[in-house]
Motif scaffolding. Structure first.
Motif, PDB file in Angstrom:
ATOM      1  N   TRP A   1      -3.867  16.480  15.039  1.00  0.00           N
ATOM      2  CA  TRP A   1      -5.254  16.055  14.985  1.00  0.00           C
ATOM      3  C   TRP A   1      -5.759  15.766  13.840  1.00  0.00           C
ATOM      4  CZ3 TRP A   1      -7.439  15.923  19.469  1.00  0.00           C
ATOM      5  CH2 TRP A   1      -7.270  16.517  20.322  1.00  0.00           C
ATOM      6  N   THR A   2      -4.963  16.251  12.925  1.00  0.00           N
ATOM      7  CA  THR A   2      -5.193  16.020  11.259  1.00  0.00           C
ATOM      8  C   THR A   2      -4.636  14.764  11.167  1.00  0.00           C
ATOM      9  OG1 THR A   2      -4.886  18.202  10.036  1.00  0.00           O
ATOM     10  CG2 THR A   2      -4.972  16.609   8.855  1.00  0.00           C
ATOM     11  N   ALA A   3      -3.224  14.262  11.517  1.00  0.00           N
ATOM     12  CA  ALA A   3      -2.593  12.647  11.324  1.00  0.00           C
ATOM     13  C   ALA A   3      -3.470  11.929  12.235  1.00  0.00           C
ATOM     14  CB  ALA A   3      -1.760  13.011  11.886  1.00  0.00           C
ATOM     15  N   ALA A   4      -4.409  12.395  13.409  1.00  0.00           N
ATOM     16  CA  ALA A   4      -5.425  11.195  14.142  1.00  0.00           C
ATOM     17  C   ALA A   4      -6.597  10.841  13.476  1.00  0.00           C
ATOM     18  CB  ALA A   4      -5.920  12.405  15.799  1.00  0.00           C
TER      19      ALA A   4
ATOM     20  N   ARG B   1       0.688  -0.951   0.110  1.00  0.00           N
ATOM     21  CA  ARG B   1      -0.193   0.118  -0.089  1.00  0.00           C
ATOM     22  C   ARG B   1       1.205   1.445   0.343  1.00  0.00           C
ATOM     23  NH1 ARG B   1      -2.196   0.968   4.600  1.00  0.00           N
ATOM     24  NH2 ARG B   1      -1.295  -0.721   5.659  1.00  0.00           N
ATOM     25  N   SER B   2       0.425   2.403  -0.319  1.00  0.00           N
ATOM     26  CA  SER B   2       0.540   3.607   0.268  1.00  0.00           C
ATOM     27  C   SER B   2       1.566   3.865  -0.804  1.00  0.00           C
ATOM     28  CB  SER B   2       1.671   3.901   1.619  1.00  0.00           C
ATOM     29  OG  SER B   2       0.644   3.329   2.448  1.00  0.00           O
ATOM     30  N   SER B   3       1.600   4.252  -2.219  1.00  0.00           N
ATOM     31  CA  SER B   3       2.438   4.226  -3.633  1.00  0.00           C
ATOM     32  C   SER B   3       0.611   4.955  -4.699  1.00  0.00           C
ATOM     33  CB  SER B   3       2.721   2.493  -4.003  1.00  0.00           C
ATOM     34  OG  SER B   3       3.609   3.783  -4.985  1.00  0.00           O
ATOM     35  N   LEU B   4       1.157   5.671  -4.977  1.00  0.00           N
ATOM     36  CA  LEU B   4       0.874   6.638  -6.368  1.00  0.00           C
ATOM     37  C   LEU B   4       1.213   5.373  -7.463  1.00  0.00           C
ATOM     38  CD1 LEU B   4       0.304  10.094  -5.672  1.00  0.00           C
ATOM     39  CD2 LEU B   4      -1.605   7.590  -5.030  1.00  0.00           C
ATOM     40  N   ASP B   5       2.805   4.756  -7.205  1.00  0.00           N
ATOM     41  CA  ASP B   5       3.664   4.589  -8.709  1.00  0.00           C
ATOM     42  C   ASP B   5       2.819   3.163  -8.070  1.00  0.00           C
ATOM     43  OD1 ASP B   5       5.295   3.336 -10.018  1.00  0.00           O
ATOM     44  OD2 ASP B   5       6.584   4.413  -8.999  1.00  0.00           O
ATOM     45  N   PRO B   6       2.244   2.154  -9.367  1.00  0.00           N
ATOM     46  CA  PRO B   6       2.057   1.025  -9.616  1.00  0.00           C
ATOM     47  C   PRO B   6       3.446   0.274  -9.297  1.00  0.00           C
ATOM     48  CG  PRO B   6       1.295   1.287 -11.270  1.00  0.00           C
ATOM     49  CD  PRO B   6       2.026   3.264 -10.549  1.00  0.00           C
ATOM     50  N   GLY B   7       4.300   0.276 -10.004  1.00  0.00           N
ATOM     51  CA  GLY B   7       5.358  -0.293 -10.458  1.00  0.00           C
ATOM     52  C   GLY B   7       5.468  -1.111 -11.290  1.00  0.00           C
ATOM     53  N   ALA B   8       5.193  -2.744 -10.719  1.00  0.00           N
ATOM     54  CA  ALA B   8       6.115  -3.575 -11.999  1.00  0.00           C
ATOM     55  C   ALA B   8       4.748  -4.293 -12.299  1.00  0.00           C
ATOM     56  CB  ALA B   8       7.199  -5.052 -11.478  1.00  0.00           C
TER      57      ALA B   8
ATOM     58  N   VAL C   1      -1.423   0.323  12.104  1.00  0.00           N
ATOM     59  CA  VAL C   1       0.044   0.230  12.244  1.00  0.00           C
ATOM     60  C   VAL C   1       0.301   1.584  11.149  1.00  0.00           C
ATOM     61  CG1 VAL C   1       1.199  -1.964  11.658  1.00  0.00           C
ATOM     62  CG2 VAL C   1       0.179  -0.962   9.234  1.00  0.00           C
ATOM     63  N   ASP C   2      -0.334   2.723  10.202  1.00  0.00           N
ATOM     64  CA  ASP C   2       0.204   3.815   9.639  1.00  0.00           C
ATOM     65  C   ASP C   2      -0.190   4.736  10.365  1.00  0.00           C
ATOM     66  OD1 ASP C   2      -0.507   1.806   8.407  1.00  0.00           O
ATOM     67  OD2 ASP C   2      -2.769   2.313   6.977  1.00  0.00           O
ATOM     68  N   GLY C   3       0.103   4.446  11.623  1.00  0.00           N
ATOM     69  CA  GLY C   3       0.567   6.563  12.682  1.00  0.00           C
ATOM     70  C   GLY C   3       1.333   7.090  11.928  1.00  0.00           C
ATOM     71  N   PRO C   4       2.276   6.047  11.851  1.00  0.00           N
ATOM     72  CA  PRO C   4       4.352   7.445  11.070  1.00  0.00           C
ATOM     73  C   PRO C   4       3.336   8.164   9.758  1.00  0.00           C
ATOM     74  CG  PRO C   4       4.589   5.883  12.031  1.00  0.00           C
ATOM     75  CD  PRO C   4       3.200   5.056  11.807  1.00  0.00           C
ATOM     76  N   LEU C   5       2.510   7.153   8.846  1.00  0.00           N
ATOM     77  CA  LEU C   5       2.797   7.790   7.652  1.00  0.00           C
ATOM     78  C   LEU C   5       1.094   8.701   7.984  1.00  0.00           C
ATOM     79  CD1 LEU C   5       1.770   7.150   4.542  1.00  0.00           C
ATOM     80  CD2 LEU C   5      -0.255   5.730   5.188  1.00  0.00           C
ATOM     81  N   ALA C   6       0.231   8.560   8.570  1.00  0.00           N
ATOM     82  CA  ALA C   6      -0.974   9.445   9.153  1.00  0.00           C
ATOM     83  C   ALA C   6      -0.177  10.677   8.890  1.00  0.00           C
ATOM     84  CB  ALA C   6      -2.163   9.105   9.556  1.00  0.00           C
ATOM     85  N   LEU C   7       0.780  10.446   9.974  1.00  0.00           N
ATOM     86  CA  LEU C   7       1.573  11.621  10.836  1.00  0.00           C
ATOM     87  C   LEU C   7       2.225  12.978   8.990  1.00  0.00           C
ATOM     88  CD1 LEU C   7       2.028  13.352  13.177  1.00  0.00           C
ATOM     89  CD2 LEU C   7       4.363  11.997  13.766  1.00  0.00           C
ATOM     90  N   ARG C   8       2.607  12.075   8.300  1.00  0.00           N
ATOM     91  CA  ARG C   8       3.601  12.168   7.494  1.00  0.00           C
ATOM     92  C   ARG C   8       2.508  13.245   6.498  1.00  0.00           C
ATOM     93  NH1 ARG C   8       4.791  10.740   2.347  1.00  0.00           N
ATOM     94  NH2 ARG C   8       4.140   8.306   3.131  1.00  0.00           N
ATOM     95  N   LEU C   9       1.712  12.599   5.981  1.00  0.00           N
ATOM     96  CA  LEU C   9       0.816  12.529   5.152  1.00  0.00           C
ATOM     97  C   LEU C   9      -0.117  14.009   5.625  1.00  0.00           C
ATOM     98  CD1 LEU C   9      -1.014   9.471   3.678  1.00  0.00           C
ATOM     99  CD2 LEU C   9       0.626  11.277   2.938  1.00  0.00           C
ATOM    100  N   ALA C  10      -0.463  14.250   7.107  1.00  0.00           N
ATOM    101  CA  ALA C  10      -1.394  15.737   7.722  1.00  0.00           C
ATOM    102  C   ALA C  10       0.115  16.778   7.909  1.00  0.00           C
ATOM    103  CB  ALA C  10      -1.278  14.699   8.829  1.00  0.00           C
TER     104      ALA C  10
END
Length: 241
Positions: free
Chosen positions: A170-173, A134-141, A156-165
């Motif tokens: 509050w947005t990350a949560a 998951r977590s990609s806009l590049d579909p790869g091979a 497990v997406d806490g760090p991802l949410a924080l980065r995207l926020a």
């Protein structure tokens, strides 16, 4: 995929072959969004009464792409190479007999596979194979296709949410707790950056979590954009060869 792409592409895929798939398909049709349904026609993880039957598979195939998902949804790394090859090959053959058309896309059950299974899928005649990365806009091979967002809240997406926020707590949560918020954020990023926005999930899981309203909210947000290309998995433009 060419990293200079500016076009946004939307594709969706739905796994297993459950009797609730037609309900999900109706939502996709409502918002005119293509999808690929990856079906294991004799899925051992679904009670026979809950499997999508042959008539249901044929009906879906008139409106959406049907993809292979093995015959019985075996975890490929846990069975022999010979058994895995048969699962991949026989699942494809049974689906093709049901729908009367070639099946060229495949999804590894549970996303579990090795290089052997990549080779076997190609030898069986598949030209595309989707993973659960998951977590990609590049579909790869094409034979290890990545995705963007699962219709499910992963803890497990806490760090991802924080980065995207942008590190706004509050947005990350919100992104962390509500997968539809995360899905919408990913789509907005796709509009900004270009790439392939790939939403996937399971109809039975959406139902079990009472998330139909979340799914419809996401579909409504991504639908009918004049600057977006909509495609099923086999027609994703720009895949690497």
């Amino acid at each position: 995929m060419n990293s200079t792409r500016s076009q946004a592409v939307v594709t969706t895929s739905w796994d297993d072959g459950h009797r609730l798939d037609p309900r999900l398909a109706a939502l996709l049709e409502k918002y005119r969004i293509p999808g690929t349904f990856y079906i294991a026609p004799r899925n051992l993880e679904i009670e026979p009464a809950d499997r999508l039957d042959s008539a249901g598979i044929r009906d879906l195939s008139e409106r959406f792409e049907i993809g292979g998902h093995t015959l019985t949804h075996q975890r490929l790394p846990l069975i022999s190479e010979q058994e895995a090859a048969a699962e991949i090959r026989d699942g494809k053959a049974e689906l093709e007999e049901i729908i009367g058309a070639p099946v060229t896309s495949f999804c590894y059950p549970r996303g579990e596979y090795t290089p052997v299974h990549v080779r076997q899928a190609g030898e069986a005649g598949f030209s595309l194979a989707r993973t659960v990365e998951r977590s990609s806009l590049d579909p790869g091979a094409p034979m290890e296709l990545s995705t963007t967002i699962n219709a499910y809240a992963h803890r497990v997406d806490g760090p991802l949410a924080l980065r995207l926020a942008g590190k706004k707590p509050w947005t990350a949560a919100k992104l962390y707790l509500e997968w539809d918020e995360l899905a919408i954020r990913w789509f907005d990023l796709c509009l900004e950056r270009g790439g392939v926005y790939h939403l996937w999930g399971h109809s039975w899981e959406v139902d079990a979590r009472r998330d139909w309203h979340r799914l419809e909210r996401v579909l409504a947000h991504v639908a009918d954009r004049p600057d977006v290309t909509y495609a099923d998995n086999r027609d994703i433009p720009g895949l690497d060869s």
